[in-house]
Write a protein that holds these residues in place. Sequence first.
Motif, PDB file in Angstrom:
ATOM      1  N   MET A  52       0.800  -1.219   0.000  1.00  0.00           N
ATOM      2  CA  MET A  52       0.000   0.000   0.000  1.00  0.00           C
ATOM      3  C   MET A  52       0.836   1.274   0.000  1.00  0.00           C
ATOM      4  O   MET A  52       0.362   2.331  -0.425  1.00  0.00           O
ATOM      5  CB  MET A  52      -0.934   0.020   1.208  1.00  0.00           C
ATOM      6  N   GLY A  53       2.065   1.185   0.501  1.00  0.00           N
ATOM      7  CA  GLY A  53       2.885   2.385   0.615  1.00  0.00           C
ATOM      8  C   GLY A  53       4.148   2.289  -0.209  1.00  0.00           C
ATOM      9  O   GLY A  53       4.094   2.189  -1.430  1.00  0.00           O
ATOM     10  N   PRO A  54       5.321   2.295   0.442  1.00  0.00           N
ATOM     11  CA  PRO A  54       6.573   2.246  -0.318  1.00  0.00           C
ATOM     12  C   PRO A  54       6.706   0.941  -1.097  1.00  0.00           C
ATOM     13  O   PRO A  54       6.295  -0.124  -0.626  1.00  0.00           O
ATOM     14  CB  PRO A  54       7.648   2.365   0.766  1.00  0.00           C
ATOM     15  N   THR A  55       7.267   1.036  -2.280  1.00  0.00           N
ATOM     16  CA  THR A  55       7.437  -0.139  -3.138  1.00  0.00           C
ATOM     17  C   THR A  55       8.870  -0.309  -3.622  1.00  0.00           C
ATOM     18  O   THR A  55       9.184  -1.329  -4.239  1.00  0.00           O
ATOM     19  CB  THR A  55       6.521  -0.039  -4.373  1.00  0.00           C
ATOM     20  N   ILE A  56       9.730   0.681  -3.374  1.00  0.00           N
ATOM     21  CA  ILE A  56      11.116   0.640  -3.853  1.00  0.00           C
ATOM     22  C   ILE A  56      12.050   0.604  -2.645  1.00  0.00           C
ATOM     23  O   ILE A  56      12.013   1.493  -1.785  1.00  0.00           O
ATOM     24  CB  ILE A  56      11.442   1.859  -4.734  1.00  0.00           C
ATOM     25  N   GLN A  86      16.138  -0.956 -13.378  1.00  0.00           N
ATOM     26  CA  GLN A  86      15.649  -0.341 -12.150  1.00  0.00           C
ATOM     27  C   GLN A  86      14.308   0.334 -12.399  1.00  0.00           C
ATOM     28  O   GLN A  86      13.399   0.238 -11.586  1.00  0.00           O
ATOM     29  CB  GLN A  86      16.674   0.667 -11.626  1.00  0.00           C
ATOM     30  N   TRP A  87      14.199   1.027 -13.514  1.00  0.00           N
ATOM     31  CA  TRP A  87      12.958   1.673 -13.938  1.00  0.00           C
ATOM     32  C   TRP A  87      12.783   1.449 -15.437  1.00  0.00           C
ATOM     33  O   TRP A  87      13.765   1.320 -16.180  1.00  0.00           O
ATOM     34  CB  TRP A  87      13.002   3.192 -13.765  1.00  0.00           C
ATOM     35  N   ARG A  88      11.549   1.469 -15.902  1.00  0.00           N
ATOM     36  CA  ARG A  88      11.239   1.615 -17.328  1.00  0.00           C
ATOM     37  C   ARG A  88      10.455   2.905 -17.482  1.00  0.00           C
ATOM     38  O   ARG A  88       9.491   3.146 -16.742  1.00  0.00           O
ATOM     39  CB  ARG A  88      10.443   0.427 -17.854  1.00  0.00           C
ATOM     40  N   MET A 225      11.019 -10.455  -1.393  1.00  0.00           N
ATOM     41  CA  MET A 225       9.962 -11.406  -1.716  1.00  0.00           C
ATOM     42  C   MET A 225       8.938 -11.387  -0.579  1.00  0.00           C
ATOM     43  O   MET A 225       9.291 -11.422   0.595  1.00  0.00           O
ATOM     44  CB  MET A 225      10.546 -12.797  -1.927  1.00  0.00           C
ATOM     45  N   GLY A 226       7.675 -11.332  -0.967  1.00  0.00           N
ATOM     46  CA  GLY A 226       6.617 -11.070  -0.002  1.00  0.00           C
ATOM     47  C   GLY A 226       6.208  -9.609  -0.017  1.00  0.00           C
ATOM     48  O   GLY A 226       5.285  -9.207   0.695  1.00  0.00           O
ATOM     49  N   GLY A 227       6.906  -8.798  -0.833  1.00  0.00           N
ATOM     50  CA  GLY A 227       6.603  -7.374  -0.935  1.00  0.00           C
ATOM     51  C   GLY A 227       7.321  -6.560   0.122  1.00  0.00           C
ATOM     52  O   GLY A 227       7.945  -7.089   1.043  1.00  0.00           O
ATOM     53  N   THR A 228       7.236  -5.244  -0.010  1.00  0.00           N
ATOM     54  CA  THR A 228       7.893  -4.397   0.981  1.00  0.00           C
ATOM     55  C   THR A 228       7.274  -4.578   2.365  1.00  0.00           C
ATOM     56  O   THR A 228       7.902  -4.249   3.379  1.00  0.00           O
ATOM     57  CB  THR A 228       7.832  -2.910   0.581  1.00  0.00           C
ATOM     58  N   ARG A 229       6.076  -5.139   2.416  1.00  0.00           N
ATOM     59  CA  ARG A 229       5.476  -5.466   3.709  1.00  0.00           C
ATOM     60  C   ARG A 229       6.343  -6.452   4.486  1.00  0.00           C
ATOM     61  O   ARG A 229       6.309  -6.492   5.729  1.00  0.00           O
ATOM     62  CB  ARG A 229       4.086  -6.070   3.479  1.00  0.00           C
TER      63      ARG A 229
END
Length: 510
Positions: A52-56, A86-88, A225-229
């Motif tokens: 829901m929040g930070p992703t990087i 890193q980005w597209r 893995m599992g997301g930033t969560r």
Amino acid sequence: MSRTAIIGGGLGGLAAACTLAARGHKVVLFEKNDWLGGKAAVLEEDGYRFDMGPTILTMPRVLERIFSEAGRDLHRELDLRRLDPQWRCFYDDGTVLDLRDDPKTAAEEIGKLSPPDREGFERFMQVASRLSDVSDRFFFWKSVEDLRDTMDLKGSMNLSTLSDVLALRMHRTVAGQIKRDVKDRRVAQMLEHFIQYVGSSPLASPAVLCGIAQMQQGEGVWYPMGGTRAVPLALQRLAEELGVEIRTGTGISRIEVENGRARAVITEDGERVAADRVVSNMDSVRTYRELVGGPAKEAFEKTRKREAACSGVVLYLGLDRAYEHLAHHNFVFSRDPEEEFAAIYDRGEPAPDPTAYIAAPARTEPGVAPEGGEALYVLVHTPYLRDHHDWSKMLPEYRRTILDKLGRAAGMGDIEARIKVERTLTPQDIHERYRVLNGAIYGLASHGKVLGAFKPGNRSRQVEGLYLAGGSAHPGPGMPMALMSGWIAADTADQDAGGVPARSRDVAAE
């Protein structure tokens, strides 16, 4: 054994709790919400999972430092994957540009688009590397509120120190530095967006923040893995193993200050919890306004005028069919960055043609969506909340603006037909959910050529025994900085309690 009360279980609060507990302090952590991690929360629905929040995640060495306090190996606790590209980047004219993980390859990709800017990018990265080095030695890993906290200009002024001061480029903005090195507007727009990690305009932010580019290019972009969560969950496990008392669903209404020193926290239910020290992971401005008050609040507000960073609208879109041309992280750039930044930062209104950031984590972790599907996180920056903003009325039209942008510039014209799950987060939601200043995602704006990089220091100058952590305290917003702020607050509190000072330069070099 001294007792520390921590207000807020976001990334900074968790980092502070783990560090203090690892050093032998008794710690009690209060969190108003029913979960820990602050903005690093998770949304799950119908087989789709969204951060829901930070992703990087960048600078994993910060997390490594925190886990090492307890003798733990971060990489046994988290499965981190380094991403390439890193980005597209997508542009209105149909251009697609990848920011590759390897700086040499990144320069080659830029050179294919704009041959003269291959060398320009390399020059820019040399500047960024120098600024990152100066930040590591003088700015990070210690409580800093202004220039006098960074270096002893009188006691150690020599040619080396003078060179470091000049390297800060205090007369120049981020945009000004980039335009010295690259000429193609598309390349410049990509590089200017490094400053979006701190939610500020490249036209008004100090050039020293160009060092963010080196922190990403030099150290990589990572996905847990599992997301930033997975990051706050790992920190929560560590805190519990170290004996931290965690009290979720418990808000704090006041910090009790007696004779200029923090003595206790008062819960929203009226319970008084005595503490030798208090770490606030709540927004720093709101900490003084709402929890401290009195002469300390007035003294804090006189030190400097502080403005909230930008906010944002987030669309969480569960699609039944994936867009295979997306990378894990994507930017769909505005047609005119100056128009975009003027709207958000000068006029305080949503940009008519915004830049959209898209996280498509199924590229790395297919399990975030049903087979063949996509769990997209779409973020568009908006101004922080103004009195006349009513996002319950503004959202439908702006959602249309965002989806039209994705269709026009990112090849996602049929996105409406693919949506199976849709949830949103507006600036008003962010303000209420996370107790931040005016709905800001990134704490305080980093505007001003000299003072823009400085946030309230981690050791309060107004209240003895009060320490600040989180994105609105030094060193600022973003996952690694919020985590570092917690470590600094804990390290400073530990030193004030008689602990052995950490060797900041050794840490930075790890």
